[in-house]
Motif scaffolding. Structure first.
Motif, PDB file in Angstrom:
ATOM      1  N   GLU A   1     -87.312  28.719 -38.844  1.00 56.33           N
ATOM      2  CA  GLU A   1     -86.893  27.335 -39.039  1.00 56.33           C
ATOM      3  C   GLU A   1     -86.171  27.184 -40.385  1.00 56.33           C
ATOM      4  OE1 GLU A   1     -90.121  24.650 -38.588  1.00 56.33           O
ATOM      5  OE2 GLU A   1     -90.858  25.581 -36.754  1.00 56.33           O
ATOM      6  N   PRO A   2     -85.239  26.247 -40.488  1.00 52.68           N
ATOM      7  CA  PRO A   2     -84.548  26.025 -41.767  1.00 52.68           C
ATOM      8  C   PRO A   2     -85.494  25.437 -42.805  1.00 52.68           C
ATOM      9  CG  PRO A   2     -83.933  24.337 -40.179  1.00 52.68           C
ATOM     10  CD  PRO A   2     -84.727  25.349 -39.415  1.00 52.68           C
ATOM     11  N   VAL A   3     -85.252  25.809 -44.051  1.00 54.56           N
ATOM     12  CA  VAL A   3     -86.079  25.276 -45.143  1.00 54.56           C
ATOM     13  C   VAL A   3     -85.781  23.803 -45.354  1.00 54.56           C
ATOM     14  CG1 VAL A   3     -86.549  25.436 -47.614  1.00 54.56           C
ATOM     15  CG2 VAL A   3     -86.286  27.512 -46.255  1.00 54.56           C
ATOM     16  N   ARG A   4     -84.524  23.439 -45.263  1.00 49.22           N
ATOM     17  CA  ARG A   4     -84.116  22.043 -45.384  1.00 49.22           C
ATOM     18  C   ARG A   4     -84.149  21.384 -44.005  1.00 49.22           C
ATOM     19  NH1 ARG A   4     -84.552  19.595 -50.236  1.00 49.22           N
ATOM     20  NH2 ARG A   4     -83.767  20.960 -51.885  1.00 49.22           N
ATOM     21  N   GLN A   5     -85.037  20.430 -43.846  1.00 47.29           N
ATOM     22  CA  GLN A   5     -85.147  19.674 -42.595  1.00 47.29           C
ATOM     23  C   GLN A   5     -84.983  18.195 -42.927  1.00 47.29           C
ATOM     24  OE1 GLN A   5     -88.732  20.736 -40.488  1.00 47.29           O
ATOM     25  NE2 GLN A   5     -88.405  22.941 -40.772  1.00 47.29           N
ATOM     26  N   GLY A   6     -83.729  17.745 -42.911  1.00 47.83           N
ATOM     27  CA  GLY A   6     -83.445  16.381 -43.336  1.00 47.83           C
ATOM     28  C   GLY A   6     -83.665  16.248 -44.829  1.00 47.83           C
ATOM     29  N   ASN A   7     -84.522  15.309 -45.211  1.00 46.51           N
ATOM     30  CA  ASN A   7     -84.860  15.117 -46.623  1.00 46.51           C
ATOM     31  C   ASN A   7     -86.063  15.936 -47.046  1.00 46.51           C
ATOM     32  OD1 ASN A   7     -82.786  13.238 -47.042  1.00 46.51           O
ATOM     33  ND2 ASN A   7     -84.065  11.545 -46.307  1.00 46.51           N
ATOM     34  N   ASP A   8     -86.655  16.680 -46.112  1.00 44.38           N
ATOM     35  CA  ASP A   8     -87.871  17.436 -46.400  1.00 44.38           C
ATOM     36  C   ASP A   8     -87.545  18.879 -46.775  1.00 44.38           C
ATOM     37  OD1 ASP A   8     -89.437  15.216 -45.780  1.00 44.38           O
ATOM     38  OD2 ASP A   8     -89.483  15.739 -43.643  1.00 44.38           O
ATOM     39  N   PHE A   9     -88.350  19.414 -47.678  1.00 47.15           N
ATOM     40  CA  PHE A   9     -88.257  20.822 -48.077  1.00 47.15           C
ATOM     41  C   PHE A   9     -89.500  21.503 -47.537  1.00 47.15           C
ATOM     42  CE2 PHE A   9     -89.059  24.312 -51.051  1.00 47.15           C
ATOM     43  CZ  PHE A   9     -87.819  24.937 -51.054  1.00 47.15           C
ATOM     44  N   VAL A  10     -89.329  22.363 -46.531  1.00 49.54           N
ATOM     45  CA  VAL A  10     -90.463  22.931 -45.806  1.00 49.54           C
ATOM     46  C   VAL A  10     -90.463  24.452 -45.956  1.00 49.54           C
ATOM     47  CG1 VAL A  10     -91.638  23.136 -43.588  1.00 49.54           C
ATOM     48  CG2 VAL A  10     -90.338  21.062 -44.127  1.00 49.54           C
ATOM     49  N   VAL A  11     -91.563  24.976 -46.497  1.00 53.05           N
ATOM     50  CA  VAL A  11     -91.766  26.420 -46.585  1.00 53.05           C
ATOM     51  C   VAL A  11     -93.105  26.745 -45.947  1.00 53.05           C
ATOM     52  CG1 VAL A  11     -90.379  26.684 -48.677  1.00 53.05           C
ATOM     53  CG2 VAL A  11     -92.822  26.211 -48.876  1.00 53.05           C
ATOM     54  N   CYS A  12     -93.335  28.027 -45.693  1.00 55.18           N
ATOM     55  CA  CYS A  12     -94.600  28.426 -45.084  1.00 55.18           C
ATOM     56  C   CYS A  12     -95.755  28.188 -46.051  1.00 55.18           C
ATOM     57  CB  CYS A  12     -94.549  29.893 -44.660  1.00 55.18           C
ATOM     58  SG  CYS A  12     -94.284  31.053 -46.023  1.00 55.18           S
ATOM     59  N   ALA A  13     -96.952  28.083 -45.509  1.00 56.12           N
ATOM     60  CA  ALA A  13     -98.129  27.743 -46.316  1.00 56.12           C
ATOM     61  C   ALA A  13     -98.389  28.777 -47.404  1.00 56.12           C
ATOM     62  CB  ALA A  13     -99.350  27.611 -45.411  1.00 56.12           C
ATOM     63  N   GLN A  14     -98.072  30.063 -47.122  1.00 60.55           N
ATOM     64  CA  GLN A  14     -98.330  31.116 -48.106  1.00 60.55           C
ATOM     65  C   GLN A  14     -97.414  31.013 -49.313  1.00 60.55           C
ATOM     66  OE1 GLN A  14     -97.795  31.390 -44.891  1.00 60.55           O
ATOM     67  NE2 GLN A  14     -98.770  33.194 -43.947  1.00 60.55           N
ATOM     68  N   ALA A  15     -96.291  30.312 -49.160  1.00 60.66           N
ATOM     69  CA  ALA A  15     -95.313  30.223 -50.249  1.00 60.66           C
ATOM     70  C   ALA A  15     -95.528  29.014 -51.146  1.00 60.66           C
ATOM     71  CB  ALA A  15     -93.903  30.188 -49.678  1.00 60.66           C
ATOM     72  N   LYS A  16     -96.448  28.150 -50.798  1.00 61.98           N
ATOM     73  CA  LYS A  16     -96.680  26.947 -51.590  1.00 61.98           C
ATOM     74  C   LYS A  16     -97.176  27.305 -52.985  1.00 61.98           C
ATOM     75  CE  LYS A  16     -95.738  23.268 -49.111  1.00 61.98           C
ATOM     76  NZ  LYS A  16     -94.813  22.233 -49.585  1.00 61.98           N
ATOM     77  N   LEU A  17     -96.708  26.558 -53.948  1.00 64.56           N
ATOM     78  CA  LEU A  17     -97.144  26.744 -55.332  1.00 64.56           C
ATOM     79  C   LEU A  17     -97.667  25.423 -55.896  1.00 64.56           C
ATOM     80  CD1 LEU A  17     -94.417  29.013 -56.970  1.00 64.56           C
ATOM     81  CD2 LEU A  17     -96.819  29.543 -56.656  1.00 64.56           C
ATOM     82  N   PRO A  18     -98.917  25.439 -56.344  1.00 63.52           N
ATOM     83  CA  PRO A  18     -99.911  26.476 -56.059  1.00 63.52           C
ATOM     84  C   PRO A  18    -100.458  26.323 -54.652  1.00 63.52           C
ATOM     85  CG  PRO A  18    -100.872  24.760 -57.412  1.00 63.52           C
ATOM     86  CD  PRO A  18     -99.434  24.383 -57.228  1.00 63.52           C
ATOM     87  N   LEU A  19    -101.257  27.277 -54.189  1.00 61.62           N
ATOM     88  CA  LEU A  19    -101.825  27.217 -52.853  1.00 61.62           C
ATOM     89  C   LEU A  19    -102.816  26.072 -52.761  1.00 61.62           C
ATOM     90  CD1 LEU A  19    -102.487  31.033 -52.264  1.00 61.62           C
ATOM     91  CD2 LEU A  19    -100.587  29.666 -51.380  1.00 61.62           C
TER      92      LEU A  19
END
Length: 294
Positions: free
Chosen positions: A110-128
């Motif tokens: 899936e694209p990282v940019r989804q409209g106005n949202d910035f979506v990455v996988c849960a493992q990439a969140k900072l901090p977890l």
């Protein structure tokens, strides 16, 4: 904190005040003063490194590097600080998460940019999301330090660039005549002598940095302004064990005293540094020192 503080409704006078000033929230308030001091002690040298790199790049004979240094200085100095603070915190956070996303989730379709949202996988969140609270606070503080350093590094670059140009050209030509290379002239002649010319501007920049620390509140860090607003507001017996009226004036007066004391200490330190750096220099202060010895 004290054994007699178990029932605040029975207290009055100094005993009530002693219990009120030692609550958990007040401990957070006192700790926030340390947070501000630590921010200044870390940001100042990091911003100076950014500034030195920017100034060195701006005076480079390699045109692309020179343009990079001058562009960095011009852009940051030309945009309001608060706009950069808000922008860099979001941009740096998303940049770090995007890099982690590419490494940890290479199969993400899936694209990282989804409209106005910035979506990455849960493992990439900072901090977890599973990280303890101190990790979240440390990460936010680190972003604040990096943001302050980038912004004030541009101002430092402008100061250092002017200081480098203020060093007498005869000094550099003499070094070249003695066979020193460009690098040797830069590190052994130019850099040691430029600090006395940069110090007035750097001292003013330090004062501006001190006054800018309340912007930590806008970056999500619980600083002294946050706690002054929180603790100084009106508290009723229904929602607080220590009810009181609007005490904002008292708390912010405490902040006023703190910043004035910090300014006074800073001025004394800069005076000592100026006196030391002026020794042997061809400046008004250096000349005054030579006359005093004679």
């Amino acid at each position: 904190m004290f054994s007699y503080c178990t029932d605040p409704s029975t207290l009055e006078g100094l005993t009530w005040l002693s219990c009120y000033l030692t609550t958990g929230k007040h401990m957070g308030f006192y700790l926030s003063f340390v947070t501000v001091i630590v921010l200044l002690l870390i940001t100042a040298p990091v911003a100076l490194l950014f500034g030195f790199a920017g100034a060195s790049a701006a005076r480079s004979r390699f045109l692309p590097l020179s343009l990079l240094g001058k562009t960095y200085t011009a852009i940051v100095r030309g945009v309001p600080d608060i706009a950069f603070f808000m922008f860099f915190v979001i941009a740096l956070d998303q940049a770090f998460e995007y890099l982690r996303h590419k490494v940890k989730c290479p199969d993400w379709s899936e694209p990282v940019r989804q409209g106005n949202d910035f979506v990455v996988c849960a493992q990439a969140k900072l901090p977890l999301s599973t990280s303890p609270q101190w990790v979240h606070e440390t990460y936010g503080f680190a972003l604040a330090v990096l943001t302050f350093s980038i912004v004030f590094g541009a101002f430092a670059a402008n100061v250092l660039y002017g200081a480098m140009r203020a060093v007498p050209r005869a000094q550099l030509e003499t070094a070249e005549a003695y066979g020193m290379s460009t690098r040797q002239t830069f590190w052994r002649i130019l850099v040691p002598q430029m600090w006395i010319y940069a110090l007035p501007g750097l001292s003013n920049l330090w004062m501006i940095l001190v006054k800018a620390t309340p912007l930590l509140f806008l970056l999500g860090v619980e600083d002294i302004v946050y706690w002054a607003r929180e603790l100084g507001g009106t508290k009723t017996a229904r929602f607080s064990d220590y009810p009181h009226g609007n005490w904002h004036a008292i708390y912010f007066f405490g902040l006023l005293v703190f910043y004035l004391m910090l300014t006074s200490v800073s001025e004394r330190i800069f005076k000592r540094i100026t006196r030391r750096l002026s020794h042997g220099q061809a400046t008004a202060a250096g000349e005054a020192q030579r006359k005093a010895v004679q």
